[in-house]
Scaffold this active site. Structure first.
Site, PDB file in Angstrom:
ATOM      1  CG  HIS A  99       1.250  -1.246  -4.138  1.00 31.47           C
ATOM      2  ND1 HIS A  99       1.103  -0.060  -4.818  1.00 31.47           N
ATOM      3  CD2 HIS A  99       2.316  -1.863  -4.697  1.00 31.47           C
ATOM      4  CE1 HIS A  99       2.050   0.023  -5.741  1.00 31.47           C
ATOM      5  NE2 HIS A  99       2.801  -1.063  -5.684  1.00 31.47           N
ATOM      6  CG  ASP A 175       8.544  -9.685   2.329  1.00 36.08           C
ATOM      7  OD1 ASP A 175       9.125  -9.591   3.415  1.00 36.08           O
ATOM      8  OD2 ASP A 175       7.875 -10.683   1.987  1.00 36.08           O
ATOM      9  CD  GLU A 291       9.657 -12.949   4.694  1.00 36.55           C
ATOM     10  OE1 GLU A 291       9.525 -13.424   3.552  1.00 36.55           O
ATOM     11  OE2 GLU A 291       9.334 -11.778   4.987  1.00 36.55           O
TER      12      GLU A 291
HETATM   13  P1  FAD Z   1      -3.332   1.654  -0.199  1.00 38.56           P
HETATM   14  O1  FAD Z   1      -3.625   0.442  -1.004  1.00 38.56           O
HETATM   15  O2  FAD Z   1      -3.197   2.926  -0.912  1.00 38.56           O
HETATM   16  O3  FAD Z   1      -4.341   1.785   1.005  1.00 38.56           O
HETATM   17  C1  FAD Z   1      -4.653   0.687   1.836  1.00 38.56           C
HETATM   18  C2  FAD Z   1      -5.742   1.084   2.844  1.00 38.56           C
HETATM   19  O4  FAD Z   1      -5.216   2.023   3.760  1.00 38.56           O
HETATM   20  C3  FAD Z   1      -6.947   1.771   2.205  1.00 38.56           C
HETATM   21  O5  FAD Z   1      -8.099   1.435   2.912  1.00 38.56           O
HETATM   22  C4  FAD Z   1      -6.640   3.234   2.362  1.00 38.56           C
HETATM   23  O6  FAD Z   1      -7.811   4.023   2.394  1.00 38.56           O
HETATM   24  C5  FAD Z   1      -5.925   3.243   3.703  1.00 38.56           C
HETATM   25  N1  FAD Z   1      -4.920   4.297   3.797  1.00 38.56           N
HETATM   26  C6  FAD Z   1      -3.959   4.631   2.899  1.00 38.56           C
HETATM   27  N2  FAD Z   1      -3.226   5.633   3.377  1.00 38.56           N
HETATM   28  C7  FAD Z   1      -3.722   5.957   4.580  1.00 38.56           C
HETATM   29  C8  FAD Z   1      -3.407   6.923   5.569  1.00 38.56           C
HETATM   30  N3  FAD Z   1      -2.406   7.787   5.405  1.00 38.56           N
HETATM   31  N4  FAD Z   1      -4.141   6.958   6.699  1.00 38.56           N
HETATM   32  C9  FAD Z   1      -5.171   6.095   6.902  1.00 38.56           C
HETATM   33  N5  FAD Z   1      -5.520   5.178   5.997  1.00 38.56           N
HETATM   34  C10 FAD Z   1      -4.809   5.095   4.854  1.00 38.56           C
HETATM   35  N6  FAD Z   1       2.227  -6.053   3.387  1.00 38.56           N
HETATM   36  C11 FAD Z   1       2.954  -6.476   4.433  1.00 38.56           C
HETATM   37  O7  FAD Z   1       2.547  -6.311   5.581  1.00 38.56           O
HETATM   38  N7  FAD Z   1       4.157  -7.095   4.231  1.00 38.56           N
HETATM   39  C12 FAD Z   1       4.699  -7.257   3.009  1.00 38.56           C
HETATM   40  O8  FAD Z   1       5.781  -7.804   2.887  1.00 38.56           O
HETATM   41  C13 FAD Z   1       3.963  -6.785   1.899  1.00 38.56           C
HETATM   42  N8  FAD Z   1       4.472  -6.888   0.653  1.00 38.56           N
HETATM   43  C14 FAD Z   1       3.763  -6.409  -0.392  1.00 38.56           C
HETATM   44  C15 FAD Z   1       4.321  -6.487  -1.672  1.00 38.56           C
HETATM   45  C16 FAD Z   1       3.638  -6.005  -2.767  1.00 38.56           C
HETATM   46  C17 FAD Z   1       4.256  -6.107  -4.137  1.00 38.56           C
HETATM   47  C18 FAD Z   1       2.337  -5.456  -2.579  1.00 38.56           C
HETATM   48  C19 FAD Z   1       1.553  -4.977  -3.754  1.00 38.56           C
HETATM   49  C20 FAD Z   1       1.770  -5.366  -1.317  1.00 38.56           C
HETATM   50  C21 FAD Z   1       2.480  -5.842  -0.214  1.00 38.56           C
HETATM   51  N9  FAD Z   1       1.959  -5.769   1.074  1.00 38.56           N
HETATM   52  C22 FAD Z   1       2.703  -6.200   2.140  1.00 38.56           C
HETATM   53  C23 FAD Z   1       0.595  -5.276   1.318  1.00 38.56           C
HETATM   54  C24 FAD Z   1       0.594  -3.808   1.656  1.00 38.56           C
HETATM   55  O9  FAD Z   1       1.149  -3.563   2.925  1.00 38.56           O
HETATM   56  C25 FAD Z   1      -0.831  -3.279   1.700  1.00 38.56           C
HETATM   57  O10 FAD Z   1      -1.463  -3.514   0.473  1.00 38.56           O
HETATM   58  C26 FAD Z   1      -0.827  -1.793   1.978  1.00 38.56           C
HETATM   59  O11 FAD Z   1      -2.135  -1.351   2.179  1.00 38.56           O
HETATM   60  C27 FAD Z   1      -0.231  -1.085   0.819  1.00 38.56           C
HETATM   61  O12 FAD Z   1       0.068   0.233   1.119  1.00 38.56           O
HETATM   62  P2  FAD Z   1      -0.456   1.355   0.147  1.00 38.56           P
HETATM   63  O13 FAD Z   1       0.257   2.566   0.566  1.00 38.56           O
HETATM   64  O14 FAD Z   1      -0.338   0.978  -1.265  1.00 38.56           O
HETATM   65  O15 FAD Z   1      -1.974   1.392   0.636  1.00 38.56           O
END
Ligand code: FAD
Length: 540
Positions: A99, A175, A291
């Protein structure tokens, strides 16, 4: 105090030093049979899925050799160790739920890399990993109380469900809950509870981390402390989180959810800042979540994220709140958690707090729902958008931490200026207290006691309207950043995206940058991990 998983000798025979990546892959595949507990895939569909993300705007496809679906922690160790020990090296990226919006979860290098799919949801949205489900420990025996141990790729929705079975829940949220624990802890993890509990990274007791050398280390406040703080908000640079121990509290049963509107930005921010100054007070004297939204476009107040206010048949008009065309409206969103046993007091307590606020009197919207439904609220919006084909579109998001002293300038220059009464998605705005963030963590925030998150959550559409295009919206982000730069508003990007070392240095500031580089040299000397963040140029 260091637990290092022993490494099978076979890795020595992997010999991933050939110039031909296909050859390397063959070697991995051969040794992978029976070598990994999970599976290593070269299926083009898997490679494609692992190279795109929620942002959807990457111009060049990622170069991928394979996708590893780990079947054990050992698989993560084996793969990173193989990358580290091979003479040439290859990039390895942990992918949570993908994400990110700028390719952060995929390798970025001239050599093809491998993605470790930490959160393995299949098409039916069923977790197919062999990892252990979250393990809740009630009252762990020390002063920290109850906690839950979770796999790094676990989604927060699963953490919530498992904890709720014991009447418990994590304290600090995002969120949206379909994000992985490892992904949000690599950034910060924030929502309206952060003013009171700090970000998610402030609510972690312990981590298991596979460093860029392929060592599995347990880290916490007591052991491997530098690694612990480095990984929290560390953008995946120092290790892959395989287990996180997350603090729990008794879960409330219900939530009273209130929204009020403001036409005056000063009143709005004054009230938000007042409400977050109540952190640490007894529950009855503060809200649990604070918020806000900026609504620059009348259409938006009636859209999915604000359907709260109105029904499609009865749309809200800015003018009904004394706001003329061209004006901007601000919505404060607050909640109070409660249990059946305290429900009698909720009305009065909420009423007493609302009396201290300066919103437009006729603009109180209230609803009441179970705690789980409140926390999972954005998922409902997701389902709606998916059904209209509006979820899988490019998302040129911009998330900024804006210092309190300049938020009014930001309002004039951006909300009332650059956006020009037109947005293409919700705009969140809420303040946080810096003293709830640990300065030893890698994440950076502005140099002021109170700072705001401003999240411009844009969706690009191919509608023929130029102002909704990816190019236009991406340019608009650049204009906003330039405006801040020229006006001397010292913003920090949250979920940062920079392309040059100079920009990253500016992001971290001199002292934090030095610390960040030192940690990189210590924990990922070959720069194997999370190259998609584009912080350190890969060396292969
Ligand atoms: P990924 O996109 O898969 O990875 C993000 C980064 O972390 C990459 O660099 C990856 O290599 C690294 N990574 C992934 N897993 C690990 C691991 N296990 N160990 C070490 N590194 C790792 N953020 C907020 O803080 N608050 C919010 O309210 C919020 N709302 C959101 C709502 C939506 C609809 C979306 C799309 C995003 C939102 N986000 C929010 C952002 C979100 O927290 C970040 O995009 C986060 O990185 C997404 O987690 P992911 O698991 O999809 O990570």
């Amino acid at each position: 105090s260091i637990s290092t998983v022993g490494f099978p000798v076979e890795v020595g025979h992997l010999d991933l030093d050939h110039d031909d990546h296909e050859y390397d892959l063959d070697r991995l595949m051969v040794f992978g049979r029976g070598f990994f507990d999970g599976s290593l895939s070269v299926d083009p569909a898997d490679l494609h899925r692992a190279s795109v993300d929620f942002g959807g705007g990457q111009a060049t496809p990622a170069k991928l050799m394979a996708v590893l679906r780990p079947g054990s922690v050992n698989d993560v160790v084996k793969l990173v160790k193989a990358a580290y020990e091979s003479r040439r090296g290859f990039p390895v990226s942990a992918r949570g739920h993908g994400h990110s919006t700028n390719g952060q979860a995929r390798p970025y290098s001239s050599a093809p890399g491998i993605v470790i799919e930490m959160s393995n949801y299949n098409n039916k949205n069923v977790m197919t990993t062999m990892m252990k489900p979250p393990n809740v420990v009630i009252d762990g025996g020390d002063h920290r109380g109850s906690y839950v141990d979770v796999w790094g790729g676990e989604l927060w929705i699963e953490v919530l469900k498992a904890s709720m079975e014991h009447g418990l829940a994590p304290k600090s949220w995002t969120d949206y809950l379909y994000l992985s624990v490892g992904g949000t802890l690599s950034n910060g993890g924030i929502s309206g509870q952060a003013f009171n509990h700090g970000p998610q990274i402030a609510n972690v007791h312990e981590l298991d981390v596979v460093t860029g050398k392929g060592e599995l280390l347990t880290c916490s406040e007591e052991q491997n402390t530098d690694l612990f703080h480095g990984v929290l908000g560390g953008l995946g640079q120092f290790g892959i989180i395989t287990r996180a121990r997350i603090a729990l509290e008794p879960a409330p049963q219900r939530v009273r959810w209130v929204r009020v509107l403001y036409s005056n930005f000063h009143d709005f921010t004054k009230d938000q800042e007042y409400l977050i100054s109540l952190h640490g007070k007894p529950n009855s004297e503060r809200f649990d979540y604070v918020e806000g939204f900026v609504i620059v476009d009348e259409g938006l107040i009636n859209n999915w994220r604000s359907s709260f206010f109105s029904s499609p048949r009865n749309p809200i008009k800015f003018t009904s709140f004394g706001v003329n065309n061209g004006g901007v409206i601000y919505s404060l969103e607050i909640t109070r958690n409660y249990d059946e046993s305290t429900s009698h007091a909720v009305d009065q307590e909420v009423e007493a707090l609302l009396k201290k606020l300066n919103y437009i009197p006729s603009s109180v919207f209230t609803t009441d729902l179970p705690y789980m439904d409140f926390l999972d609220r954005v998922h409902k919006a997701e389902l709606k958008l998916r059904s209209k084909g509006l979820w899988e579109v490019p998302h040129p998001w911009l998330n900024l931490f804006v210092p309190k002293s300049r938020i009014a300038d930001f309002d004039i220059g951006v909300f009332k200026g650059i956006l020009g009464n037109k947005t293409s998605g919700p705009i969140l705005i809420y303040p946080m207290n810096k003293n709830k963030w640990d300065h030893r963590d890698s994440v950076v925030t502005p140099d002021e006691e109170v700072f705001y998150l401003v999240a411009l959550l844009k969706s690009a559409l191919d509608s023929g309207d130029e102002t909704q295009s990816l190019e236009y919206l991406s340019n608009q982000n650049r204009r906003i950043l330039n405006f801040c730069d020229e006006a001397g508003i010292k913003v920090k990007q949250y979920l940062p995206h920079h392309s040059t070392e100079e920009e990253w240095k500016g992001h971290f500031g001199e002292i934090n940058w030095e610390r960040f580089v030192k940690r990189k040299v210590e924990y990922d000397p070959r720069r194997i991990l999370a190259t998609g963040q584009r912080i350190f140029a890969p060396q292969f």
